[in-house]
Design an enzyme around this catalytic site. Structure first.
Site, PDB file in Angstrom:
ATOM      1  N   ARG A   1       0.859  -1.186   0.000  1.00  0.00           N
ATOM      2  CA  ARG A   1       0.000   0.000   0.000  1.00  0.00           C
ATOM      3  C   ARG A   1       0.893   1.233   0.000  1.00  0.00           C
ATOM      4  NH1 ARG A   1      -2.692   0.717   5.407  1.00  0.00           N
ATOM      5  NH2 ARG A   1      -1.306   2.505   5.548  1.00  0.00           N
TER       6      ARG A   1
ATOM      7  N   HIS B   1      -3.898   4.442   4.569  1.00  0.00           N
ATOM      8  CA  HIS B   1      -5.016   3.495   4.546  1.00  0.00           C
ATOM      9  C   HIS B   1      -6.222   4.143   3.875  1.00  0.00           C
ATOM     10  CE1 HIS B   1      -8.356   1.059   5.916  1.00  0.00           C
ATOM     11  NE2 HIS B   1      -8.804   2.060   6.654  1.00  0.00           N
TER      12      HIS B   1
ATOM     13  N   TYR C   1       3.354   5.722  11.611  1.00  0.00           N
ATOM     14  CA  TYR C   1       3.811   4.327  11.746  1.00  0.00           C
ATOM     15  C   TYR C   1       4.689   3.841  10.599  1.00  0.00           C
ATOM     16  CZ  TYR C   1      -0.362   3.775   8.786  1.00  0.00           C
ATOM     17  OH  TYR C   1      -1.292   3.898   7.803  1.00  0.00           O
TER      18      TYR C   1
END
Lengths: 378, 326
Positions: A280, A284, A293
Site C-alpha cells: 500500500r 489506509h 507508523y
C-alpha cells in the site's frame, strides 16, 4: 551524528540504514515457498518465463491501472475540498487488482469485493460515477446495476468471504460454470470469517478464488503482527486446496496465477488461495496519517517496484509505448474521470425518505408510521 | 386435520416446501444423516438428497453467511442454528450482513434466508442452550423475528418465513417441541406476520407473551380463574413486525397488563411492549404494566433453572398485584 563517507566505507550511515529497512520490507514478504514472478521491476521478463498476455491486453490493463491511479489522485483532492467522504486509494496495488480481474469474465463470473478494488469492479461493470457517488455519501451509489455480477462493497472485513462461498457453492449446485473471486487483505485474514469461509469452500469444493492482497498493512498494523507464519498462502493446505504466492506488483504473475485458479474453479477443481504480495503505497484512507507508523523509506523503497512503471517499461521494450501514447492515454483517462466526477456531483442529493427505503420488501406498519412521523416534522 | 407436536409441524412445513419449491435447500449442523438434534429435519436427506440437504462444518458464522450467498445465487436456504444461544457466533453475519443486505445494496439484492433455531429453558440443557436472546435481533432492522407458540402457527409461519423475500429468524420453543400438541391442517397454508392472536378471553387483565411463555400465561390464567380473575392471553406471534394495533386493543379492553417472557428483565422485549402501551394506551391503563421475566443474570446451571425461568406462581403473583392496584 552524521557519518561521512570514507574511502574504506563509501556508504553513509543513513544509506546503510535505508538499505537495512528496505531489506526488512523485503523480508516481510519473502516466504519460503515459491513466489511466482514474471515481470521484473525493470520491465524485463524473467528468464524461463513469458508474458501471459498479448500486447493489446497489456495496454488495456495499463489503461485500467492508470485510471485507478488517476481516480486516487482526484478523489483525495476532492476529499480535501470537502466534496468527497473518506476514500481508500488503490495506489501500489494496481497490478494486483487489475491483473486478477483480467482473468475473470464479467459475463458469467462474480466479484465479491472488499473496498480497495476500484479498477476491478469498474472493469466488471460497476459504473465509475456510482463508485464515486458511494464514497461521496449518496446511498444510490451503493446500488450495483442489474446484471452486473458484483456484490456490494464490504466494510466489515472478511464478512464477504462466507457470502462468496455461498454464492459459488449455490451457482455450482445449479449447474453454472461461473467462478466467484473474492478479495480481502492481510488484516482481514485474521478474522474468524476468513477461516470459516475457506474451510467450507474446501469441503464443498466451491468455485471460489480467495484473492488475498497482502499489502503489508492493516491501517497501522504491520503484516508481522497479523501472523507468525512466513506467509498466508500456506494456510490453504489446511483447507485442502492449493495456495500460491505471487509478486502482487507484477501484472503478468498476478494474471497468470489468477487465470490458473479461475480455470481450476471453473472445471470443478475447487477453490484456490492466492496471496498477492503487494504494497500500500500510501495512507489506509483519507483519514489516516501513515507518518505515525511508516518510515518514509518504507514508501520510497517501493517506488522502484511501482506496478505501473514496470508495465510501461515492458511495453516500451516491445515498441508498443512511447511518451505520445502515454500522453494520449492519460488525456482520455482524465476526460473519463472528469465526466464521472461531474456525473456523480450532478446526481440528486440523497433524500431523507431514502432512510426508510430498501429496509424490507414490505415495511412493517410500525416502520411506515415512523417514516410518516419523521417526515411530517421536517 | 391431524394432531401434531411442534416438531412434527415444523418437519411437515420443511418437507412440503422442499417438495413444492426445488430452490429450497436446508443446511446446518447434524441436520442430514442425524435429522437434526431434535429431528426437525428427519428424513429430508433421504427424500431430497445430498444436493439439497447439507451437513455443515461446525461454524455458525459461515452457516449464516453462506446462506446469504446461496440466496444471492438464486436458491432459498433454510439454515438451522442448533440453539439460539449459539447464534452469538453468527450474530455478525445475521445482524449487520443478512438483515441489511437489501438496504446496503439499495434493493439490488435481498436475503431470502430463514434461520431456524430453538431456544428456551426448563429442559435441563447445558450452558448457552437455553438463552432467550430474541430481543437482540429486534435491534437488527431488516430482519423479522418470529416466535410461534403452537404447532398450527409453527407450520403456517415457517411456510410464510421461507417464502418471505426478507430474512426471518424463526425461534422455536424447544420445551414445547414434543409437549405442545395441536391440530394442524394437511397441505399448504400460511400464517401472516404481524398479527397477534388472543388465545384466551378475559376481562380483568391481559397477559402478553410469545413462544413457550404463551402456555405459561395460559396455565396462570387457569389458576387465576379459580380465584375469580379472568385473564385474557395475547400471543404476539412475531416481535418484528409487531402488531401494535392488536396489542393496544387487547390491553385497552382490560385496562391492565402483565408481560411475560423468558429473557432477562432489562431491555427484554417486554420493555418495548410496556413503552408502546405507555405511548398508545396510557389513558386506558388502570394500573402500571408489570413484567415477569428472568433476572438480569446469565442463564444458570440446569439444577437451579426453575428459580430463574418465570413460573406460573410468579405470573399469578404479578397479576394479583396488578389487578388489585388502584
Amino acid at each position: 551524528m552524521t557519518a561521512q563517507p570514507t574511502a574504506d566505507d563509501p556508504k553513509t550511515e543513513a544509506e546503510l540504514d535505508l538499505e537495512s529497512k528496505q531489506e526488512d520490507v523485503e523480508r516481510s514478504f519473502a516466504g519460503p515457498g515459491e513466489r511466482l514472478e514474471i515481470l521484473s521491476p525493470d520491465g524485463t521478463v524473467r528468464p524461463g518465463t513469458e508474458a501471459p498476455m498479448s500486447t493489446e491486453q497489456v495496454r488495456d490493463a495499463l489503461r485500467w491501472m492508470m485510471l485507478s491511479r488517476t481516480v486516487d489522485v482526484r478523489a483525495i483532492s476532492l476529499q480535501r475540498q470537502g466534496r468527497m467522504g473518506t476514500f481508500s486509494a488503490v495506489r501500489g496495488q494496481e497490478a494486483s487488482v487489475v491483473g486478477s480481474s483480467f482473468a475473470l469474465d464479467p459475463a458469467r463470473d462474480w466479484i465479491v469485493p472488499q473496498y480497495r478494488e476500484l479498477p476491478g469492479v469498474v472493469r466488471h461493470g460497476f459504473p465509475l460515477d456510482g463508485y464515486l457517488l458511494y464514497w461521496m455519501g449518496n446511498p444510490a451509489g451503493g446500488r450495483v446495476p442489474d446484471g452486473v455480477k458484483v456484490l456490494p462493497l464490504q466494510i466489515a472485513l472478511a464478512a464477504q468471504l462466507p457470502h462468496a462461498v455461498g454464492l459459488g457453492w449455490g451457482l455450482k449446485l445449479q449447474g453454472s460454470e461461473s467462478v466467484v473471486a473474492t478479495y480481502f487483505g492481510d488484516g482481514a485474514s485474521s478474522e474468524g470469517d476468513s477461516h470459516e469461509a475457506m474451510n467450507l469452500a474446501g469441503v464443498m469444493r466451491a468455485p471460489v478464488v480467495f484473492f488475498l492482497q497482502n499489502n503489508g498493512w492493516a491501517i497501522s498494523t504491520p503484516r508481522t503482527k497479523q501472523t507468525a507464519a512466513a506467509n498466508f498462502a500456506s494456510r490453504a493446505e489446511g483447507y485442502g486446496f492449493p495456495g500460491v504466492i505471487v509478486d502482487g506488483n507484477d501484472l503478468f504473475a498476478v494474471y497468470a496465477a489468477m487465470r490458473e485458479a479461475v480455470e481450476r474453479a471453473r472445471t470443478g477443481g475447487g477453490p484456490t488461495l492466492i496471496e498477492s504480495q503487494t504494497y500500500r503505497m500510501g495512507a489506509h484512507n483519507t483519514a489516516d496519517d501513515p507518518t505515525r507508523y511508516m518510515e518514509p523509506v518504507e514508501l520510497s523503497g517501493w517506488d522502484e517496484r511501482d506496478p505501473i512503471r514496470r508495465v510501461t517499461a515492458w511495453l516500451r521494450s516491445q515498441d508498443a509505448w512511447d511518451d505520445d501514447a502515454e500522453r494520449e492515454m492519460q488525456a482520455g483517462i482524465d476526460r473519463q474521470v472528469d465526466e464521472a466526477i461531474e456525473s456523480a456531483e450532478a446526481f440528486a442529493p440523497p433524500n431523507p425518505e431514502q432512510i426508510y427505503t430498501h429496509v424490507y420488501a414490505d415495511p412493517p406498519e410500525r416502520l411506515r408510521a415512523q417514516q410518516r412521523a419523521a417526515l411530517d416534522s421536517h | 386435520m391431524a394432531t401434531m407436536t411442534m416438531i412434527e409441524a415444523i418437519r411437515s412445513a420443511l418437507r412440503e416446501e422442499m417438495a413444492r419449491d426445488e430452490r429450497v435447500v436446508a443446511l446446518g449442523q447434524d441436520i442430514g444423516q442425524l435429522g437434526g438434534v431434535f429431528r426437525a429435519t428427519d428424513g429430508l436427506l433421504k427424500e431430497f438428497g445430498a444436493d439439497r440437504v447439507f451437513d455443515m462444518p461446525l461454524a455458525e458464522g459461515v452457516i449464516a453467511g453462506s446462506a446469504l450467498g446461496l440466496a444471492v445465487s438464486g436458491l432459498v436456504p433454510v439454515a438451522e442454528i442448533q440453539f439460539l444461544g449459539f447464534t452469538h457466533q453468527a450474530f455478525h453475519q445475521i445482524a449487520p450482513q443478512i438483515a441489511r443486505y437489501r438496504y446496503r445494496s439499495q434493493g439490488r439484492y435481498n436475503a431470502q434466508v430463514t434461520i431456524r433455531t430453538p431456544f428456551g429453558g426448563g429442559v435441563r440443557t447445558p450452558e448457552l442452550h437455553s438463552d432467550a436472546i430474541e430481543a437482540q435481533f429486534v435491534q437488527a432492522p431488516g430482519l423479522k423475528v418470529v416466535m410461534p407458540s403452537n404447532p398450527y402457527d409453527a407450520k403456517g409461519m415457517l411456510l410464510e418465513a421461507i417464502r418471505d423475500p426478507d430474512p426471518v429468524l424463526f425461534c422455536e420453543p424447544l420445551r414445547g417441541y414434543r409437549l405442545v400438541k395441536g391440530e394442524v391442517p394437511e397441505g399448504d397454508y400460511t400464517v401472516p406476520f404481524g398479527q397477534s392472536r388472543v388465545t384466551r378471553e378475559g376481562s380483568d387483565v391481559t397477559l402478553v407473551a410469545w413462544s413457550a411463555a404463551v402456555q405459561l400465561a395460559e396455565r396462570a390464567a387457569e389458576r387465576l380463574a379459580e380465584e375469580g380473575i379472568e385473564a385474557k392471553v395475547l400471543d404476539l406471534r412475531t416481535l418484528v413486525p409487531l402488531d401494535v394495533e392488536g396489542l393496544v386493543s387487547a390491553v385497552e379492553s382490560t385496562g391492565r397488563c402483565v408481560v411475560v417472557h423468558e429473557a432477562p428483565l432489562t431491555a427484554g422485549f417486554g420493555a418495548e411492549v410496556v413503552a408502546t402501551l405507555q405511548e398508545e394506551a396510557f389513558y386506558s391503563l388502570e394500573a402500571p404494566v408489570a413484567r415477569v421475566a428472568a433476572p438480569d443474570t446469565p442463564y444458570p446451571i440446569a439444577s437451579i433453572e426453575d428459580y430463574y425461568v418465570p413460573s406460573v406462581e410468579r405470573v399469578v403473583d404479578a397479576v394479583r398485584r396488578t389487578v388489585s392496584a388502584k
